[in-house]
Motif scaffolding. Sequence first.
Motif, PDB file in Angstrom:
ATOM      1  N   PHE A   8     -55.738   6.129  26.506  1.00 27.32           N
ATOM      2  CA  PHE A   8     -54.655   6.221  27.484  1.00 27.32           C
ATOM      3  C   PHE A   8     -54.224   7.668  27.657  1.00 27.32           C
ATOM      4  N   ASP A   9     -53.678   7.938  28.834  1.00 30.71           N
ATOM      5  CA  ASP A   9     -53.049   9.220  29.160  1.00 30.71           C
ATOM      6  C   ASP A   9     -51.663   8.907  29.681  1.00 30.71           C
ATOM      7  N   LYS A  10     -50.695   9.715  29.297  1.00 32.81           N
ATOM      8  CA  LYS A  10     -49.335   9.553  29.796  1.00 32.81           C
ATOM      9  C   LYS A  10     -48.871  10.894  30.333  1.00 32.81           C
TER      10      LYS A  10
ATOM     11  N   GLU B  64     -59.624  -0.205  34.265  1.00 34.31           N
ATOM     12  CA  GLU B  64     -58.848   1.037  34.277  1.00 34.31           C
ATOM     13  C   GLU B  64     -57.603   0.737  35.089  1.00 34.31           C
ATOM     14  N   ASP B  65     -56.459   0.889  34.488  1.00 34.24           N
ATOM     15  CA  ASP B  65     -55.202   0.502  35.123  1.00 34.24           C
ATOM     16  C   ASP B  65     -54.208   1.647  35.016  1.00 34.24           C
ATOM     17  N   THR B  66     -53.456   1.839  36.074  1.00 36.85           N
ATOM     18  CA  THR B  66     -52.418   2.865  36.087  1.00 36.85           C
ATOM     19  C   THR B  66     -51.074   2.189  36.276  1.00 36.85           C
TER      20      THR B  66
ATOM     21  N   ARG C 254     -51.890   5.844  32.272  1.00 40.40           N
ATOM     22  CA  ARG C 254     -53.233   5.415  32.669  1.00 40.40           C
ATOM     23  C   ARG C 254     -53.936   4.881  31.437  1.00 40.40           C
TER      24      ARG C 254
ATOM     25  N   TYR D 254     -57.555   3.115  30.061  1.00 43.74           N
ATOM     26  CA  TYR D 254     -58.950   3.057  30.493  1.00 43.74           C
ATOM     27  C   TYR D 254     -59.896   2.956  29.296  1.00 43.74           C
TER      28      TYR D 254
ATOM     29  N   VAL E 208     -46.065   8.094  34.338  1.00 42.43           N
ATOM     30  CA  VAL E 208     -47.321   7.410  34.686  1.00 42.43           C
ATOM     31  C   VAL E 208     -48.156   7.232  33.415  1.00 42.43           C
TER      32      VAL E 208
ATOM     33  N   THR F 284     -46.769   2.575  36.402  1.00 41.51           N
ATOM     34  CA  THR F 284     -45.560   3.371  36.495  1.00 41.51           C
ATOM     35  C   THR F 284     -44.641   2.900  35.376  1.00 41.51           C
TER      36      THR F 284
ATOM     37  N   ASN G 146     -47.863  -1.975  37.641  1.00 46.35           N
ATOM     38  CA  ASN G 146     -49.136  -1.464  38.158  1.00 46.35           C
ATOM     39  C   ASN G 146     -49.379  -1.815  39.626  1.00 46.35           C
TER      40      ASN G 146
END
Length: 149
Positions: free
Chosen positions: A83-85, A122-124, A91, A93, A89, A126, A139
Amino acid sequence: MRHSIIRYLLGMTLLLSWMCSSCSLETDGADGMEGYWHLVKVDTVETGGSRDLSEQLLFWSFQVNLLEMNDRNGNHQAVLLRFDKNESVLRVYEPHLHIPSDGDPLTDDLSYLTPFGMSDTEDTFTIEQKSGSKMILYNGILRLYFKRM
């Protein structure tokens, strides 16, 4: 005797400084999300439907840049994701089935992810709300409600 006390205090100060600098927890990437989050409710925004999951033991656990999705009731396979934050946001993946004996294989089978509130591999999301004990992710399809454990 006074020199012995000074040497002892100096040695202890150096030892404590070294211990504090070498044993710091790594939280890079998690940015306040680290820990265990219980998925308690999922809303389907388009239909207005809502599902109470508070009695199920579905968890998202964040550490550094790794997310583990786990069902403590054992009904669903655990999944590891990256994940990235950034700001508000999140993300998520690169899902891997958590099967250490098989090398945690990469999967594109969405059926492993949907029980945990994901709608794609892969989901993004808020981050609509994140306080000390509550988090709400959205999402565009689902709104996920979490309680920190």
